[in-house]
Design an enzyme around this catalytic site. Structure first.
Site, PDB file in Angstrom:
ATOM      1  N   ASP A 140     -16.159  -2.881  -9.369  1.00 28.31           N
ATOM      2  CA  ASP A 140     -16.278  -1.636  -8.691  1.00 28.31           C
ATOM      3  C   ASP A 140     -17.923  -2.026  -8.679  1.00 28.31           C
ATOM      4  OD1 ASP A 140     -16.874   1.053  -8.109  1.00 28.31           O
ATOM      5  OD2 ASP A 140     -16.232   1.452 -10.302  1.00 28.31           O
ATOM      6  N   ASN A 147     -19.873   0.278  -7.614  1.00 29.46           N
ATOM      7  CA  ASN A 147     -20.059   1.622  -7.158  1.00 29.46           C
ATOM      8  C   ASN A 147     -21.018   2.591  -8.433  1.00 29.46           C
ATOM      9  OD1 ASN A 147     -17.816   2.249  -6.119  1.00 29.46           O
ATOM     10  ND2 ASN A 147     -18.751   3.740  -4.624  1.00 29.46           N
ATOM     11  N   ASP A 205     -17.776   4.068  -9.291  1.00 31.37           N
ATOM     12  CA  ASP A 205     -16.631   5.228  -9.155  1.00 31.37           C
ATOM     13  C   ASP A 205     -15.544   5.007  -9.725  1.00 31.37           C
ATOM     14  OD1 ASP A 205     -15.872   3.485  -7.580  1.00 31.37           O
ATOM     15  OD2 ASP A 205     -15.714   4.980  -5.402  1.00 31.37           O
ATOM     16  N   ASP A 214     -13.895  -2.041  -4.987  1.00 33.37           N
ATOM     17  CA  ASP A 214     -14.922  -1.928  -4.024  1.00 33.37           C
ATOM     18  C   ASP A 214     -14.441  -3.594  -3.094  1.00 33.37           C
ATOM     19  OD1 ASP A 214     -16.751  -2.808  -4.785  1.00 33.37           O
ATOM     20  OD2 ASP A 214     -16.791  -0.628  -5.793  1.00 33.37           O
ATOM     21  N   HIS A 232       0.921  -8.626  -7.708  1.00 36.06           N
ATOM     22  CA  HIS A 232       0.162  -6.877  -8.336  1.00 36.06           C
ATOM     23  C   HIS A 232       1.683  -6.595  -9.135  1.00 36.06           C
ATOM     24  CE1 HIS A 232       1.498  -6.852  -3.951  1.00 36.06           C
ATOM     25  NE2 HIS A 232       1.965  -5.165  -4.093  1.00 36.06           N
ATOM     26  N   ASP A 233       3.094  -6.730  -8.543  1.00 34.04           N
ATOM     27  CA  ASP A 233       4.147  -5.794  -8.969  1.00 34.04           C
ATOM     28  C   ASP A 233       4.608  -6.321 -10.394  1.00 34.04           C
ATOM     29  OD1 ASP A 233       3.577  -4.794  -6.099  1.00 34.04           O
ATOM     30  OD2 ASP A 233       5.030  -6.349  -5.074  1.00 34.04           O
TER      31      ASP A 233
HETATM   32  O1  TEU Z   1       6.936  -5.072  -2.447  1.00 29.65           O
HETATM   33  C1  TEU Z   1       8.535  -4.744  -1.858  1.00 29.65           C
HETATM   34  C2  TEU Z   1       9.081  -4.377  -2.737  1.00 29.65           C
HETATM   35  O2  TEU Z   1      10.495  -5.396  -3.083  1.00 29.65           O
HETATM   36  C3  TEU Z   1       8.773  -4.529  -4.476  1.00 29.65           C
HETATM   37  O3  TEU Z   1       7.826  -3.711  -4.925  1.00 29.65           O
HETATM   38  C4  TEU Z   1       9.577  -4.601  -5.337  1.00 29.65           C
HETATM   39  O4  TEU Z   1      10.155  -3.397  -5.199  1.00 29.65           O
HETATM   40  C5  TEU Z   1       9.480  -4.080  -6.489  1.00 29.65           C
HETATM   41  O5  TEU Z   1       8.409  -5.296  -6.995  1.00 29.65           O
HETATM   42  C6  TEU Z   1       9.906  -4.108  -8.285  1.00 29.65           C
HETATM   43  O6  TEU Z   1       9.695  -3.731  -8.260  1.00 29.65           O
HETATM   44  C7  TEU Z   1       6.153  -4.789  -1.503  1.00 29.65           C
HETATM   45  C8  TEU Z   1       4.476  -4.511  -2.147  1.00 29.65           C
HETATM   46  O7  TEU Z   1       4.296  -5.756  -2.785  1.00 29.65           O
HETATM   47  C9  TEU Z   1       4.172  -3.131  -3.069  1.00 29.65           C
HETATM   48  O8  TEU Z   1       3.655  -3.246  -3.907  1.00 29.65           O
HETATM   49  C10 TEU Z   1       5.198  -2.383  -1.880  1.00 29.65           C
HETATM   50  O9  TEU Z   1       5.290  -1.180  -3.026  1.00 29.65           O
HETATM   51  C11 TEU Z   1       6.020  -2.290  -1.727  1.00 29.65           C
HETATM   52  O10 TEU Z   1       5.868  -3.384  -0.744  1.00 29.65           O
HETATM   53  C12 TEU Z   1       5.993  -0.813  -0.171  1.00 29.65           C
HETATM   54  O11 TEU Z   1       5.088  -1.619   0.679  1.00 29.65           O
HETATM   55 CA    CA Z   2     -16.123   1.537  -6.239  1.00 28.70          CA
END
Ligand code: TEU
Ligand code: CA
Length: 540
Positions: A24, A26, A28, A32, A319-320
């Site tokens: 981050d 700036n 906030d 970014d 990130h999932d």
């Molecule tokens: O993810 C698709 C997806 O199937 C996963 O989110 C899955 O449902 C999850 O890992 C189970 O907990 C993609 C992106 O990576 C995700 O961040 C989005 O939320 C999703 O598509 C919708 O665009």
């Molecule tokens: Ca920022």
């Protein structure tokens, strides 16, 4: 893009940035693009070749950027289009390629296309998938079919303006685009060309194997992703990807990695070995229910997929997903060793590796206690579902926290300063993991035996060792908790020993040769592998 042996991405290592949580600039509370630019030298020194950016487009953030309201502009929270252009330029100066997220299964319900589509007379109506309510016992009010969203609950929401239901495989704020309509494909091609013109190297294509719904018949009853029989990897999807490849990707030599939910090996081959995508993300190796031995699932699946496909991606985090060291290693007693063990696999299996931000310093799952500490809509939806089925509050919270995706989204830990150096002092959008005082980039840089320095060494080793990039892979049967394999190129063979367990184990395969990497101190050849030990040995 049609693959050839010399494509840049075959020898590349790609680093995923979740912009909201990276840096981050700036103060906030939100990461970014200028923050990313300020860390390009860090990424260059680490030794990566390309960056995949999770979405930075304009978005009302119901799914943090995976709900796009303008494909051609940057979310003001992350900066401006000028910042994005500067990022591309600065990255290019350092020979780092940029890959953007392409989320085209759905838009935001605030996208102008959808706002216009609410009028059944508008040409935009047919950009989305609408059905009138069906007649039920109590009138004209039944859902069009029994499909459920990936995030649980019905996949249909009634729009008050048109009186019709629209389909959404994710949240109600993410209406699915209608790929039966050629106008939609033309719009998406414009978007792809726009970003390629600005100098990006390709796309990570969000849930790309779901885009074409073959029909809207009832599927098997399911709590989540019901109806998948009619939209998973359909012939129509292949046809559209072929078209995007022919008309945009192939002529511009763009790299693609398609996120492919529930994809089979046979389908993954079709996506990657023909004129469709460069690679896919499959999830078999990271899909496991709460119970059972995760490492055994990982091992079984890795062998199956490495043997089943000529080339693909290698990843353990994004990130999932929860943090890999917390799932497959031990983030309490063996954090460093097990994080390095996972690094060894990631960078020596066959394929294009993806490192997720923070993985290189062994970041762990976050100790969330309350639902109010989380931001992912999935946590809330799971909690509601559990409460509806009368689960007690404490258990429902536990379930929601374990399924929610915020573990990997806590701010990147840069230093022991306030807020882990993510910013100066403003409250970050999501809580910082309290272990930042010991786990952070600054501390890792100062320690020659840190997880980060091990990543650096392996990335360097990989760069200078063709067998670890393009070598054949052969798995060797050994004891259950071990993964043993050879990478061979010409007359050179490297044997990799991975102990996936917390117990010391003496392998059946003999330990001989020259150690080129060891995740534990010491240069002598052990006879027994220590807990989570990983070795790369040159045997020929
Ligand atoms: O993810 C698709 C997806 O199937 C996963 O989110 C899955 O449902 C999850 O890992 C189970 O907990 C993609 C992106 O990576 C995700 O961040 C989005 O939320 C999703 O598509 C919708 O665009
Ligand atoms: Ca920022």
């Amino acid at each position: 893009m049609t693959a050839t042996q010399t494509d840049w991405w075959r020898s590349a290592v790609i680093y995923q940035i979740y912009p909201r949580s990276f840096k981050d600039s700036n103060n906030d509370g939100i990461g970014d693009i200028p923050g990313i630019i300020s860390q390009l030298d860090y990424l260059k020194t680490l030794g990566i070749d390309a960056i995949w950016l999770s979405p930075v487009y304009r978005s009302p953030n119901h799914d943090f950027g995976y709900d796009i309201a303008d494909y051609l502009d940057i979310n003001p929270e992350y900066g401006t289009l000028a910042d994005m252009k500067q990022l591309i330029t600065e990255a290019k100066k350092r020979s780092i390629r940029i890959i953007m997220d392409l989320v085209i299964n759905h838009t935001s319900d605030e996208h102008p296309w959808f706002e216009l589509a609410r009028d059944p007379q508008s040409p935009y109506h047919d950009y989305y998938i609408w059905r009138k309510p069906r007649w039920g016992l109590f009138g004209h009010n039944r859902l069009p079919n029994n499909w459920t969203s990936f995030f649980t609950g019905p996949a249909w929401t009634k729009d008050p303006v048109s009186g019709q239901y629209y389909l959404h495989l994710f949240t109600e704020h993410q209406p699915d685009l209608n790929y039966h309509n050629p106008a939609v494909i033309a719009e998406i091609e414009k978007v792809m060309n726009y970003w390629l013109d600005l100098g990006i190297a390709g796309f990570r294509c969000d849930v790309i194997n779901l885009i074409y719904k073959e029909s809207l018949h009832n599927g098997l009853p399911r709590v989540a992703a019901g109806g998948r029989e009619f939209y998973l990897s359909t012939p129509g999807t292949h046809k559209i990807i072929k078209q995007l490849n022919r008309e945009v990707l192939e002529p511009r030599k763009a790299f693609t990695v398609g996120e492919a939910s529930d994809v089979t090996i046979e389908q993954a081959r079709i996506f990657t070995e023909g004129d469709e995508l460069s690679t896919v993300f499959s999830f078999d190796h990271v899909n496991h229910s709460g119970a059972g031995d995760h490492s055994q699932n990982l091992k079984r699946s890795i062998i199956k997929w490495q043997e089943g496909l000529a080339w693909n991606t290698v990843f353990f985090e994004n990130h999932d997903q929860p943090r890999s060291v917390s799932t497959y290693g031990n983030d309490k007693t063996h954090r460093q060793t097990s994080a390095k063990m996972l690094a060894t696999m990631l960078l020596t299996l066959k394929g294009t590796p993806f490192i997720y931000q923070g993985q290189e310093i062994g970041m762990t799952n976050a100790p969330f206690k309350k639902l109010s500490q989380t931001k992912d809509p999935v946590s809330t939806m799971v909690y509601k579902l559990m409460r509806k089925s009368l689960m007690p509050k404490a258990l429902a919270t536990k379930a929601a926290l374990s399924i929610g995706r915020d573990n990997a989204r806590t701010p990147m830990q840069w230093s022991p300063a306030q807020n882990a150096g993510f910013n100066k002092d403003a409250q970050p959008w999501l809580m910082v993991n309290p272990n930042y005082k010991t786990i952070n980039v600054e501390a890792e840089a100062a320690d020659p035996y840190s997880v980060m320095n091990y990543y650096k060494e392996l990335l360097e080793l990989r760069r200078t060792t063709p067998a670890l990039i393009s070598g054949e892979i052969k798995f060797i049967t050994d004891l259950k908790p071990l993964l043993v394999y050879d990478r061979t190129e010409g007359s050179e063979t490297y044997r990799i020993f991975i102990n996936l367990s917390i117990n010391p184990i003496k392998p059946k395969t003999s330990l001989n040769g020259l150690i080129v990497a060891n995740n534990l101190p010491g240069t002598h050849m052990p006879q027994t592998l220590a807990p989570y030990q990983a070795l790369i040995i040159k045997i020929g």
